[in-house]
Design an enzyme around this catalytic site. Sequence first.
Site, PDB file in Angstrom:
ATOM      1  N   CYS A 200      35.285  -0.626 -24.353  1.00  0.00           N
ATOM      2  CA  CYS A 200      36.035  -0.040 -23.404  1.00  0.00           C
ATOM      3  C   CYS A 200      36.795   1.156 -23.673  1.00  0.00           C
ATOM      4  CB  CYS A 200      37.242  -1.443 -23.407  1.00  0.00           C
ATOM      5  SG  CYS A 200      38.340  -1.139 -22.259  1.00  0.00           S
TER       6      CYS A 200
ATOM      7  N   HIS B 283      40.770  -7.424 -18.231  1.00  0.00           N
ATOM      8  CA  HIS B 283      42.365  -6.572 -18.012  1.00  0.00           C
ATOM      9  C   HIS B 283      43.332  -6.550 -17.293  1.00  0.00           C
ATOM     10  CE1 HIS B 283      40.273  -3.770 -20.939  1.00  0.00           C
ATOM     11  NE2 HIS B 283      39.221  -3.583 -20.382  1.00  0.00           N
TER      12      HIS B 283
ATOM     13  N   HIS C 200      34.910  -8.608 -17.026  1.00  0.00           N
ATOM     14  CA  HIS C 200      35.706  -7.684 -18.735  1.00  0.00           C
ATOM     15  C   HIS C 200      36.791  -6.960 -17.629  1.00  0.00           C
ATOM     16  CE1 HIS C 200      35.745  -4.223 -22.146  1.00  0.00           C
ATOM     17  NE2 HIS C 200      35.999  -3.955 -21.215  1.00  0.00           N
ATOM     18  N   GLU C 201      36.755  -6.617 -16.793  1.00  0.00           N
ATOM     19  CA  GLU C 201      37.744  -6.061 -15.918  1.00  0.00           C
ATOM     20  C   GLU C 201      38.617  -6.853 -15.129  1.00  0.00           C
ATOM     21  OE1 GLU C 201      36.988  -3.088 -16.245  1.00  0.00           O
ATOM     22  OE2 GLU C 201      35.504  -2.971 -16.826  1.00  0.00           O
TER      23      GLU C 201
HETATM   24  C1  4LI Z   1      26.628   7.207 -19.648  1.00  0.00           C
HETATM   25  C2  4LI Z   1      26.175   7.815 -18.196  1.00  0.00           C
HETATM   26  C3  4LI Z   1      25.119  -0.271 -26.513  1.00  0.00           C
HETATM   27  C4  4LI Z   1      26.283  -0.052 -26.648  1.00  0.00           C
HETATM   28  C5  4LI Z   1      24.416  -0.815 -24.762  1.00  0.00           C
HETATM   29  C6  4LI Z   1      27.148   6.371 -20.218  1.00  0.00           C
HETATM   30  C7  4LI Z   1      25.802   6.390 -17.920  1.00  0.00           C
HETATM   31  C8  4LI Z   1      27.162  -0.897 -25.765  1.00  0.00           C
HETATM   32  C9  4LI Z   1      25.520  -1.341 -24.378  1.00  0.00           C
HETATM   33  C10 4LI Z   1      26.636   5.317 -19.172  1.00  0.00           C
HETATM   34  C11 4LI Z   1      27.250  -1.798 -24.723  1.00  0.00           C
HETATM   35  C12 4LI Z   1      26.485   5.340 -18.074  1.00  0.00           C
HETATM   36  C13 4LI Z   1      28.105   0.042 -21.579  1.00  0.00           C
HETATM   37  C14 4LI Z   1      29.786  -1.945 -21.513  1.00  0.00           C
HETATM   38  C15 4LI Z   1      28.574  -1.383 -23.047  1.00  0.00           C
HETATM   39  C16 4LI Z   1      28.653  -1.121 -26.270  1.00  0.00           C
HETATM   40  C17 4LI Z   1      31.938  -0.192 -19.787  1.00  0.00           C
HETATM   41  C18 4LI Z   1      26.710   3.359 -21.286  1.00  0.00           C
HETATM   42  C19 4LI Z   1      28.497   3.429 -19.116  1.00  0.00           C
HETATM   43  C20 4LI Z   1      27.245   2.203 -21.681  1.00  0.00           C
HETATM   44  C21 4LI Z   1      29.031   1.736 -19.063  1.00  0.00           C
HETATM   45  C22 4LI Z   1      32.610  -2.974 -19.290  1.00  0.00           C
HETATM   46  C23 4LI Z   1      31.174  -3.753 -20.910  1.00  0.00           C
HETATM   47  C24 4LI Z   1      31.371  -1.732 -19.444  1.00  0.00           C
HETATM   48  C25 4LI Z   1      25.624  -2.577 -22.915  1.00  0.00           C
HETATM   49  C26 4LI Z   1      30.046  -1.730 -28.939  1.00  0.00           C
HETATM   50  C27 4LI Z   1      33.063   1.786 -20.665  1.00  0.00           C
HETATM   51  N1  4LI Z   1      29.170  -0.671 -20.662  1.00  0.00           N
HETATM   52  N2  4LI Z   1      28.360  -0.816 -22.291  1.00  0.00           N
HETATM   53  N3  4LI Z   1      29.472  -1.923 -22.755  1.00  0.00           N
HETATM   54  N4  4LI Z   1      26.723   3.503 -19.962  1.00  0.00           N
HETATM   55  N5  4LI Z   1      27.907   1.101 -21.305  1.00  0.00           N
HETATM   56  N6  4LI Z   1      30.858  -2.425 -20.901  1.00  0.00           N
HETATM   57  N7  4LI Z   1      28.117  -1.915 -24.595  1.00  0.00           N
HETATM   58  N8  4LI Z   1      28.356  -1.339 -28.150  1.00  0.00           N
HETATM   59  N9  4LI Z   1      33.026  -0.019 -20.720  1.00  0.00           N
HETATM   60  O1  4LI Z   1      29.243   0.110 -26.123  1.00  0.00           O
HETATM   61  O2  4LI Z   1      31.470   0.086 -17.963  1.00  0.00           O
HETATM   62  S1  4LI Z   1      31.946  -4.881 -19.786  1.00  0.00           S
HETATM   63 CL1  4LI Z   1      26.134   3.852 -16.683  1.00  0.00          CL
HETATM   64 NI    NI Z   2      37.525  -2.488 -21.106  1.00  0.00          NI
END
Ligand code: 4LI
Ligand code: NI
Length: 188
Positions: free
Chosen positions: A114, A161, A157-158
């Site tokens: 998040c 929030h 998730h959103e």
């Molecule tokens: C950089 C460029 C590994 C760890 C895999 C990053 C482009 C985690 C996952 C991204 C994890 C992009 C994401 C979310 C997770 C982890 C969110 C990277 C952005 C992966 C999105 C809302 C949960 C969403 C899949 C603790 C900021 N996003 N990874 N979870 N990516 N991203 N969430 N989990 N482990 N969060 O974080 O936007 S729902 Cl696309």
């Molecule tokens: Ni969040």
Amino acid sequence: MITMDDIIREGHPTLRKIAKDVKLPLTQELVQLAEDMLQFLKNSQDPEIAEKFELRGGVGIAAPQVNVSSRLLAVHVPSSDEESDEPEFSGVLINPKIISHSVQQTCLPDGEGCLSVDREVPGIVPRHKRITVEYYDIDGIKHKERLRGYPAIVVQHEIDHLNGIMFYDRIDPENPLALPDGIDILGA
Ligand code: 4LI
Ligand code: NI
């Protein structure tokens, strides 16, 4: 433009409030905010822009995270296949409401992150595998969309929030990594 300095972090009281319904048509201020939130997500996913402005990557952001307690969120989930420039799901959702969902639950294999949480919180975050969500777009047009998998998880998730809920509220404190009955792991 929105940068990490605009994003409030856990402990800020706004993240625990129930956000207010947005009145339509949107004010010019909220139109700008909605566009900025979607642009933030696109910027955060662009390696050059993200590095330059020190943006953390995200696929979803909700208005309370920029300290605006309104029921508005942006999602930008890029296509899973490298060939396609068409995002899997992208848009601004105003007053979103999950009107039905599957019994089957799912979760991300590596947990959730998040933008408002500057630490790793390991654990299974149960989510509905499929949802039907109703919402209004920036132009005030009503949509009804069936989502599954990753976009469904991000929207849940959103929406959390908007209701003052953080992803780790949904992790079982006794057994964070145990997979409860009826939950599969997304992509496995
Ligand atoms: C950089 C460029 C590994 C760890 C895999 C990053 C482009 C985690 C996952 C991204 C994890 C992009 C994401 C979310 C997770 C982890 C969110 C990277 C952005 C992966 C999105 C809302 C949960 C969403 C899949 C603790 C900021 N996003 N990874 N979870 N990516 N991203 N969430 N989990 N482990 N969060 O974080 O936007 S729902 Cl696309
Ligand atoms: Ni969040």
